[in-house]
Design an enzyme around this catalytic site. Structure first.
Site, PDB file in Angstrom:
ATOM      1  N   CYS A   1      -6.066   9.935  -3.050  1.00 60.41           N
ATOM      2  CA  CYS A   1      -6.815   8.710  -3.334  1.00 60.41           C
ATOM      3  C   CYS A   1      -8.175   8.988  -3.958  1.00 60.41           C
ATOM      4  O   CYS A   1      -8.801   8.091  -4.517  1.00 60.41           O
ATOM      5  CB  CYS A   1      -6.998   7.903  -2.056  1.00 60.41           C
ATOM      6  SG  CYS A   1      -5.467   7.685  -1.151  1.00 60.41           S
TER       7      CYS A   1
ATOM      8  N   CYS B   1      -4.241  -3.696   5.530  1.00 65.91           N
ATOM      9  CA  CYS B   1      -3.714  -2.625   4.669  1.00 65.91           C
ATOM     10  C   CYS B   1      -3.918  -3.033   3.215  1.00 65.91           C
ATOM     11  O   CYS B   1      -3.696  -4.187   2.850  1.00 65.91           O
ATOM     12  CB  CYS B   1      -2.219  -2.424   4.914  1.00 65.91           C
ATOM     13  SG  CYS B   1      -1.798  -2.100   6.645  1.00 65.91           S
TER      14      CYS B   1
ATOM     15  N   HIS C   1      -5.341  -0.853  -4.605  1.00 68.68           N
ATOM     16  CA  HIS C   1      -5.546   0.590  -4.543  1.00 68.68           C
ATOM     17  C   HIS C   1      -4.626   1.312  -5.518  1.00 68.68           C
ATOM     18  O   HIS C   1      -3.646   1.920  -5.126  1.00 68.68           O
ATOM     19  CB  HIS C   1      -5.326   1.063  -3.097  1.00 68.68           C
ATOM     20  CG  HIS C   1      -5.674   2.491  -2.852  1.00 68.68           C
ATOM     21  ND1 HIS C   1      -6.479   3.225  -3.696  1.00 68.68           N
ATOM     22  CD2 HIS C   1      -5.304   3.340  -1.851  1.00 68.68           C
ATOM     23  CE1 HIS C   1      -6.592   4.455  -3.212  1.00 68.68           C
ATOM     24  NE2 HIS C   1      -5.889   4.551  -2.112  1.00 68.68           N
TER      25      HIS C   1
END
Lengths: 382, 133
Positions: free
Chosen positions: A83, A203, A325
């Site tokens: 990430c 999430c 994300h």
């Protein structure tokens, strides 16, 4: 360190974030790069190197992207640090400019996850011991969250408050994936359970997107943002001897390096963009950055401290929980947001005071290690 | 979660319809996890490491760990992941004098940090299974 060059961010740009199955991955990167190059007032010919952050590629995506924009013949490197890939590319570009290797580097992060993962959580790697054993990423964070509850007597509602805060911030971000609705605490708590105590609304979504940064030597142009320091730290062993939560140590290492270089501390920072892929992640990160003691991070959102109008706003963009994300793009998107905040051009999302801004990204997901890498950067308007 | 993930997407493994992927998990034999212990510093590794990740000694003696251990943390997963159907409970377990391992709990329920557990064995898919002692 007087022989290091001053490094500035000349320009930033980004795509919107969301699920764009009909978009070519290159077109997302082009959108981000075009905006960043225009923002920087940079020509393709000035770019001496291209550093790219991407996790799932596809392989060759960096060069295929460059085909469309007339940059070629220069070193092009793709960096994967889970990430933190985008911020790792950014950090390496800053170091290359600081050390005199290049004067102008194009950084971009790009990811197209909707063409890989059709629904639900990312499928774990069968080549990783924990992925093979059925541990999804939300499960890894849920294990930290459960430990946190046991160790500090925190309440699950304190985790949910992070989602309430960041999703409220995200409603002000026109590029965010989830911008339509700011859920209440009850809605976050009663959302479908993913891995206890983390509900669906705690999430981050699976996303496509890209962001870009032109890093270089200062030219005295308006809007240049000085990179005071950036640092990348990887993880060491995370095992039966560890007293830390998983993932904390790389963040702490990178943050301490930044504080040591600048003489500044967490309490000096006005605005943060940090890694909130799951609500507990923001809490552990803020503790690791030194914003508070270990065990006190869960109180930061409920107390108002990290709220949009609080003394130290965290994730005014909405964070990963709202923006989405797109793994490799996330770090570059965080940098773009901090640049807009420092320039005072963040529109509805603009925080009151934005003199010092910090970016933090945490890349996880390697069994037995504290993480792949964390990057921390500290910036101010030049 | 798409359980019908096509094999070209990622190394999802055979359990997910992908190609064969060599098993990275610690091996389980009866109520023991197999690994190595460093002859120089005593550091336990499972699966085996080529040399001690703490002191770099090349002398790594075969060792087995268990059956007792202590839960570091556990969670109840409520989404399907590969061959695992929700709800299923997983935990980090510090085996006595041994390494921290990821284990499935025989009963699908969260147990508190510090709970004593015991290795049951490997399940049909080769995952480490523990139960509350």
């Amino acid at each position: 360190m007087s022989n290091r060059n001053e490094v500035v961010i000349r320009g930033v740009g980004s795509s919107s974030y969301g699920r764009f199955p009909d978009r070519r991955v290159e077109s997302l990167a082009w959108e981000a790069i075009l905006e960043a190059m225009q923002d920087a007032g940079a020509d393709a010919g000035e770019i001496e190197a291209v550093f790219v952050g991407s996790v799932f590629g596809p392989p060759g995506v960096a060069t295929r992207t460059l085909r469309g924009i007339g940059i070629g013949g220069v070193p092009v490197l793709t960096i994967e640090a889970a990430c933190a890939s985008g911020t790792a590319a950014f950090h390496e570009a800053c170091e290359a400019v600081a050390l005199g290797r290049y004067s102008n580097v194009l950084v971009f992060g790009v990811e197209h996850l909707s063409s890989l993962f059709t629904s639900g959580a990312i499928v774990p790697e069968a080549s990783d011991g924990e992925g093979r054993a059925g541990l999804p990423l939300p499960g890894l964070y849920a294990l930290q969250a459960q430990r946190y509850l046991d160790q500090f007597g925190a309440r699950p509602e304190q985790f949910a408050e992070v989602a309430v805060k960041n999703k409220r911030n995200g409603t002000r971000n026109p590029r965010a994936q989830l911008k339509g609705h700011a859920p209440t605490l009850d809605e976050v708590m009663s959302a479908r359970m993913i891995a206890e105590p983390l509900t669906f609304l705690q999430c981050c979504p699976v996303s496509d997107g890209a962001a870009a940064i032109v890093v270089g030597r200062p030219r005295g142009a308006k809007g240049e943002v000085k990179v005071l320091a950036s640092a990348l730290a990887s993880g060491g062993l995370w095992d039966h001897r560890s007293t830390d939560f998983w993932g904390e140590a790389p963040v702490r290492r990178a943050a301490q390096a930044v504080y040591a270089k600048t003489g500044l501390k967490a309490s000096d920072v006005d605005v943060f963009e940090v890694h909130d892929s799951f609500t507990i992640g923001e809490i552990l990160t803020l503790e690791s950055l030194g914003l508070c003691e270990v065990g006190e991070g869960a109180a930061l959102a409920p107390s108002g401290h990290t709220q949009f109008d609080g003394p130290q706003p965290v994730n005014p963009s909405g964070g990963l929980l709202s923006r989405g994300h797109p793994l490799g793009a996330t770090g570059t998107a965080q940098v773009a947001e901090i640049v807009w905040q420092l320039r005072g051009t963040a529109g509805e999302r603009q925080v009151k005071k934005a003199t010092l801004g910090m970016v933090e990204t945490m890349g996880g997901g390697a069994a037995g290690m504290e993480g792949n890498a964390s990057v921390v950067g500290l910036m101010t308007l030049r | 979660m798409s359980t019908g993930a096509s094999p070209n997407k990622r190394r999802a493994g055979e359990a997910m319809g992908g190609g064969f992927v060599a098993d990275p998990r610690p091996q389980v034999q009866a109520d023991q996890v197999l690994g190595v212990r460093c002859a120089a510093c005593g550091y336990p590794s499972a699966p085996a490491a080529p040399w001690c990740p703490v002191c770099q000694s090349r002398e790594q003696k075969p060792a087995s760990f268990g059956p007792g251990g202590t839960v570091w943390s556990s969670t109840l997963v409520q989404i399907p992941v590969g061959r695992w159907k929700p709800p299923y409970a997983i935990a980090y377990v510090d085996l006595d004098e041994g390494p921290r391992v990821l284990a499935h709990l025989a009963s699908p329920a969260i147990v508190k940090a510090g709970t004593r557990v015991r290795i049951v064995g490997a399940d049909e898919g080769g995952d480490l299974l523990v139960r509350v002692a």
